[in-house]
Enzyme design. Structure first.
Site, PDB file in Angstrom:
ATOM      1  CG  ASN A   1      -0.429  -0.327   2.470  1.00  0.00           C
ATOM      2  OD1 ASN A   1       0.669  -0.880   2.566  1.00  0.00           O
ATOM      3  ND2 ASN A   1      -1.128   0.000   3.535  1.00  0.00           N
TER       4      ASN A   1
ATOM      5  CB  CYS B   1      -2.322   0.353   8.610  1.00  0.00           C
ATOM      6  SG  CYS B   1      -0.963   1.506   8.469  1.00  0.00           S
TER       7      CYS B   1
ATOM      8  CD  GLU C   1       7.186   0.510  11.080  1.00  0.00           C
ATOM      9  OE1 GLU C   1       6.512   1.338  10.442  1.00  0.00           O
ATOM     10  OE2 GLU C   1       7.450  -0.624  10.668  1.00  0.00           O
TER      11      GLU C   1
END
Ligand code: TXE
Length: 487
Positions: A149, A281, A456
């Site tokens: 994506n 997401c 992250e």
């Protein structure tokens, strides 16, 4: 294109290839080696040797940072070329792909800075005979598996952070979108990255991805993708107790109170739900709206949504491009039709948009959604917004928190006391107040619950790829253990 193993561009050992056709028009846009277990083994061996005997883990951060900065510059220099491949393979609109190039380059720049400020701790309060260093060391060889994506952006949320820490890596992009990760490999070589530090294999989840999870020579798994494969990664990791970092799905809520700036909220709701065709997401898939403004807000949102342009990803005016695969398109259409059968109202175009060869869906707004419905709880990964009314802040929190996911949420209100109270109760890794979707490189990103493990970006994003080593230095005579006591 070929794969990158040990600094060399190679075909798959078995000679097999696979091709990618653009979801925008059905035309073939790339042919790639189909990696098998043997290729992954070669890539792990190269990464292992670069870690065990190469210069990278011990290189001065200053020198590592120089390579990361050069990579950022090369991404910017090649942005048009990379964005084009990204659009052709993923179906995302070209204007957005172009913006993602800058965003990605910015992450490489950020990591150059973080590489130089990463350090351990020293303790000098342990008594007259002991000082200690707590060293932050690279964890080792990392398997990095990415989805389709945001191909370049997601690898840029992982790889420069791993490299900043001094790790080496084997990378596998999604079989739908390998092109831009291979171009990144070219840029890394051009920037002067030593051979074997980054190895890129192309291929499918099985066998290549699975071997990357299972391989005993791998110290850590960093995965972004479906929750189902995330669970497989955890199972595989158990064999050697590898560290696992996962960024999985979401079913994110935008919560709008009656005192919010509805104009700005409406825009963010459209952006959150429909950007990247909802294949994100962070998709703001649920609109939780205070009942007193339900009709007004839905009207504003649907009016704006009507002007969203669905079409050829290469059209600079298009805002929603093509859906990644026929299976994903069927999944989206299936969710919408089951919601309709279950009693939800469907505003706007419903289902597949006509096209000779491309995979397109209209954005949908579902009203009258009961919090218990499938569409209110499952990740769709398409341009589908479910609207759920609420009466009290506590009810909004309960609905927002009821899914298995916990990636992100947003609160829209002009009452900051209420906003703060809401942010403390929402189970989400990111909570936006009066905005949506921003993600500066400095800020950690990741999920609660089944949205993932670890973070992250930001300092936390680099620390994920490190181990702590405690080193104790003793000075002076050492007392015998039976005098000292049992400690
Ligand atoms: O994901 P997969 P898919 C969600 C979204 C979407 C659904 C399915 O809901 O509809 O997942 O998408 C590799 N061992 N997200 O099927 O299969 C695969 O080759 C090792 C959310 O495309 O998880 C690819 O590189 N690797 C997500 C990567 O996993 C395996 C983004 C992702 O593919 C593997 C994408 C295996 N056994 C989908 N099987 C997000 N968090 O944004 C597959 N892979």
């Amino acid at each position: 294109m070929k794969m990158l193993i040990g600094g060399k561009w190679v075909d798959a050992a078995g000679g097999q290839t696979f091709s990618r056709s653009s979801p925008g028009n059905g035309m073939e846009v790339g042919i790639y080696p189909e990696a098998g277990a043997e290729d992954v083994d070669r890539a792990v061996a190269a990464a292992r040797s670069a870690f065990e005997t190469g210069e990278w883990p011990y290189m001065a951060a200053e020198d590592r940072a120089r390579i990361l900065t050069s990579t950022a510059e090369l991404i910017r220099k090649n942005a048009d070329r990379i964005a084009l491949i990204e659009t052709l393979e993923s179906g995302k609109v070209i204007s957005q792909a172009r913006a993602e190039m800058d965003w990605s380059a910015n992450l490489w720049d950020y990591c150059a800075g973080v590489a130089r400020t990463l350090h351990g701790d020293s303790h000098n309060n342990l008594g007259p005979n002991l000082i200690a260093n707590v060293m932050r060391e690279p964890i080792g060889v990392v398997s990095i598996i990415t989805p389709w994506n945001f191909p370049l952006l997601i690898i840029s949320q992982k790889l420069p952070f791993a490299l900043a820490a001094g790790c080496t890596a084997i990378v596998k992009p999604s079989e739908f979108t390998p092109g831009t990760t291979l171009i990144l490999g070219e840029l890394l070589m051009e920037a002067g990255l030593p051979d074997g530090v980054v190895n890129i294999v192309t291929g499918h989840g099985r066998p290549a991805g699975q071997r990357m999870l299972d391989h005993p020579g791998v110290d850590m798994i960093s995965f972004t993708g479906s929750t189902a494969v995330g669970k497989i990664a955890v199972q595989s990791s158990a064999q050697q107790l590898k560290k696992v970092s996962l960024e999985l799905g979401g079913k994110n809520a935008q919560i709008v109170f009656a005192d919010a700036n509805l104009e700005e909220a409406a825009d963010a709701i459209i952006e959150g739900a429909f950007k990247n065709a909802g294949e994100s997401c962070n998709c703001g898939a649920r609109l939780l709206v205070e009942r007193s403004i339900h009709d007004e807000l839905v009207q504003r949102v649907s009016k704006r949504a009507q002007s969203v342009k669905v079409g050829d990803p290469l059209d600079p005016e298009a805002q929603i491009g093509a859906i990644i695969s026929p299976a994903q398109l069927d999944k989206i259409v299936g969710f919408v039709s089951r919601a309709r059968e279950g009693g939800a109202g469907v505003l706007l175009g419903e289902g597949r948009a006509p096209s000779d060869a491309g995979l397109y869906v209209y954005p949908s707004i579902l009203t009258g959604v009961d919090p218990q419905m499938e569409v209110a709880n499952s990740e769709i990964f398409g341009p589908v917004l479910s609207v759920i009314p609420f009466d009290t802040p506590a009810e909004a929190v309960a609905i927002a928190n009821q899914t298995d996911f916990g990636l992100s949420a947003a609160v829209w209100t002009s009452d900051y006391e209420r906003a703060v109270a809401m942010t403390r109760r929402l189970q989400a890794g990111t909570v936006w107040v009066n905005t949506y979707s921003s993600g500066p490189a400095e800020l950690p990103f990741g999920g609660y619950k089944q949205s993932g493990i670890g973070r992250e970006n930001g300092r936390a994003g680099v620390e994920e790829f490190t181990e702590l080593k405690t080193v104790q230095f003793h000075f002076g005579g050492r007392q015998a253990w039976w005098v000292r006591g049992q400690r």
